[in-house]
Design an enzyme around this catalytic site. Sequence first.
Site, PDB file in Angstrom:
ATOM      1  N   SER A  17      -5.894  -6.973   2.278  1.00 30.25           N
ATOM      2  CA  SER A  17      -5.482  -6.001   3.295  1.00 30.25           C
ATOM      3  C   SER A  17      -6.643  -5.066   3.631  1.00 30.25           C
ATOM      4  O   SER A  17      -7.266  -4.468   2.750  1.00 30.25           O
ATOM      5  CB  SER A  17      -4.292  -5.185   2.791  1.00 30.25           C
ATOM      6  N   HIS A  42      -5.978  -9.695   5.765  1.00 32.65           N
ATOM      7  CA  HIS A  42      -4.617  -9.270   6.111  1.00 32.65           C
ATOM      8  C   HIS A  42      -4.711  -8.040   7.011  1.00 32.65           C
ATOM      9  O   HIS A  42      -5.235  -6.995   6.616  1.00 32.65           O
ATOM     10  CB  HIS A  42      -3.852  -8.963   4.821  1.00 32.65           C
ATOM     11  N   ASP A  44      -2.828  -5.196   8.822  1.00 30.50           N
ATOM     12  CA  ASP A  44      -1.556  -4.456   8.802  1.00 30.50           C
ATOM     13  C   ASP A  44      -1.396  -3.637  10.066  1.00 30.50           C
ATOM     14  O   ASP A  44      -1.939  -2.535  10.174  1.00 30.50           O
ATOM     15  CB  ASP A  44      -1.519  -3.525   7.580  1.00 30.50           C
ATOM     16  N   HIS A  77       0.011  -9.035  10.052  1.00 30.35           N
ATOM     17  CA  HIS A  77       1.328  -8.546   9.640  1.00 30.35           C
ATOM     18  C   HIS A  77       1.764  -7.464  10.618  1.00 30.35           C
ATOM     19  O   HIS A  77       1.264  -6.337  10.585  1.00 30.35           O
ATOM     20  CB  HIS A  77       1.215  -7.998   8.197  1.00 30.35           C
ATOM     21  N   GLY A 156       4.663   0.475   5.408  1.00 33.55           N
ATOM     22  CA  GLY A 156       4.220   1.709   6.056  1.00 33.55           C
ATOM     23  C   GLY A 156       2.951   2.293   5.500  1.00 33.55           C
ATOM     24  O   GLY A 156       2.194   2.943   6.206  1.00 33.55           O
ATOM     25  N   GLY A 159      -1.224   1.385  -1.326  1.00 32.19           N
ATOM     26  CA  GLY A 159      -1.326   2.114  -2.581  1.00 32.19           C
ATOM     27  C   GLY A 159      -0.014   2.486  -3.235  1.00 32.19           C
ATOM     28  O   GLY A 159       0.032   3.399  -4.057  1.00 32.19           O
ATOM     29  N   ASP A 189       3.729  -8.682  -0.633  1.00 32.27           N
ATOM     30  CA  ASP A 189       2.869  -7.659  -0.038  1.00 32.27           C
ATOM     31  C   ASP A 189       3.271  -6.277  -0.526  1.00 32.27           C
ATOM     32  O   ASP A 189       4.371  -5.800  -0.251  1.00 32.27           O
ATOM     33  CB  ASP A 189       3.004  -7.755   1.493  1.00 32.27           C
ATOM     34  N   GLY A 190       2.335  -5.654  -1.259  1.00 39.11           N
ATOM     35  CA  GLY A 190       2.540  -4.274  -1.686  1.00 39.11           C
ATOM     36  C   GLY A 190       2.515  -4.118  -3.197  1.00 39.11           C
ATOM     37  O   GLY A 190       3.280  -4.768  -3.911  1.00 39.11           O
ATOM     38  N   GLY A 191       1.585  -3.303  -3.682  1.00 38.16           N
ATOM     39  CA  GLY A 191       1.520  -3.007  -5.111  1.00 38.16           C
ATOM     40  C   GLY A 191       1.072  -4.171  -5.982  1.00 38.16           C
ATOM     41  O   GLY A 191       1.409  -4.226  -7.171  1.00 38.16           O
TER      42      GLY A 191
HETATM   43  C1  DX5 Z   1       2.209  -1.983   3.440  1.00 31.75           C
HETATM   44  C2  DX5 Z   1       1.272  -3.081   3.870  1.00 31.75           C
HETATM   45  C3  DX5 Z   1       0.527  -3.740   2.761  1.00 31.75           C
HETATM   46  C4  DX5 Z   1      -0.222  -2.815   1.859  1.00 31.75           C
HETATM   47  C5  DX5 Z   1      -0.984  -3.539   0.776  1.00 31.75           C
HETATM   48  O1  DX5 Z   1       2.975  -1.569   4.492  1.00 31.75           O
HETATM   49  O2  DX5 Z   1       1.976  -4.089   4.530  1.00 31.75           O
HETATM   50  O3  DX5 Z   1      -0.268  -4.787   3.260  1.00 31.75           O
HETATM   51  O4  DX5 Z   1      -1.061  -1.999   2.553  1.00 31.75           O
HETATM   52  O5  DX5 Z   1      -1.703  -2.587   0.080  1.00 31.75           O
HETATM   53  P1  DX5 Z   1      -1.537  -2.314  -1.490  1.00 31.75           P
HETATM   54  O6  DX5 Z   1      -2.003  -3.573  -2.190  1.00 31.75           O
HETATM   55  O7  DX5 Z   1      -2.440  -1.159  -1.693  1.00 31.75           O
HETATM   56  O8  DX5 Z   1      -0.100  -2.019  -1.758  1.00 31.75           O
HETATM   57 ZN    ZN Z   2       0.928  -6.058   4.967  1.00 31.81          ZN
END
Ligand code: DX5
Ligand code: ZN
Length: 228
Positions: A17, A42, A44, A77, A156, A159, A189-191
């Site tokens: 991302s 990716h 966003d 995304h 949204g 981190g 996706d996320g964390g």
């Molecule tokens: C959240 C995004 C993700 C996110 C991934 O809305 O879709 O792609 O930024 O970032 P990390 O890995 O930091 O959660």
């Molecule tokens: Zn994403």
Amino acid sequence: MPLFETKGENMVEISASLLKVKKEDAIHTMYNLETAKINYFHIDVMDGKFVENNNLELMKDYALTASHISNLGLDVHLMVKNIEEIADDYLMLEPQIVTFHIEASKTEERTKNIIEEIKNNGSRVGIAISPDTKIEEVINYLPFIHLVLVMTVVPGKGGQKLIPETLDKVRKLKEYINKNNIDIDIEVDGGINNITSKQAIESGANILVVGNYLTSAEDLKEAVNKLK
Ligand code: DX5
Ligand code: ZN
């Protein structure tokens, strides 16, 4: 890499991302990520309506830059309400993957039309589900799409911490696609970090979106290897 290649059962791909990458570091970071052998950039895309933040201009800029300087695929995304119009901005860049949210497309007719539009462009199409959305919402579309993006945080911002219950949905989805012999990718996706990546892969995910863990890594190659 051909667009619709079939993947080996155990192959895990990393989609990095660019959400939190600073503008002045963008080119350098893209180069380093590619060298570290990630699989996709990716992108966003946030519109300030479907989610609070709006980064429409910056993400367009990053997608354009990435498509100029790199051969890696774009994994777009779309966290936007106006899916059709914003998808158009990206389709001309021939992204490998374009994913939209089922909570934004809402009706069956619209969802099907968007799937067709993305496919006609030669891109793979994904449907994303937010943490509160059940996998039942996407089951009927599975034969027509290439991936399901299971959000492991509330969309949204980057981190955040992975919500463990979302991995139950990944497991359920994996079970369903195995049972019904459907060839489809599951992206999370996320964390995602070196610990949660293992849990996500064990649950059935084969594409991992990673933001913060990579942008804060000292040794990118090592970080990418740890994720897989
Ligand atoms: C959240 C995004 C993700 C996110 C991934 O809305 O879709 O792609 O930024 O970032 P990390 O890995 O930091 O959660
Ligand atoms: Zn994403």
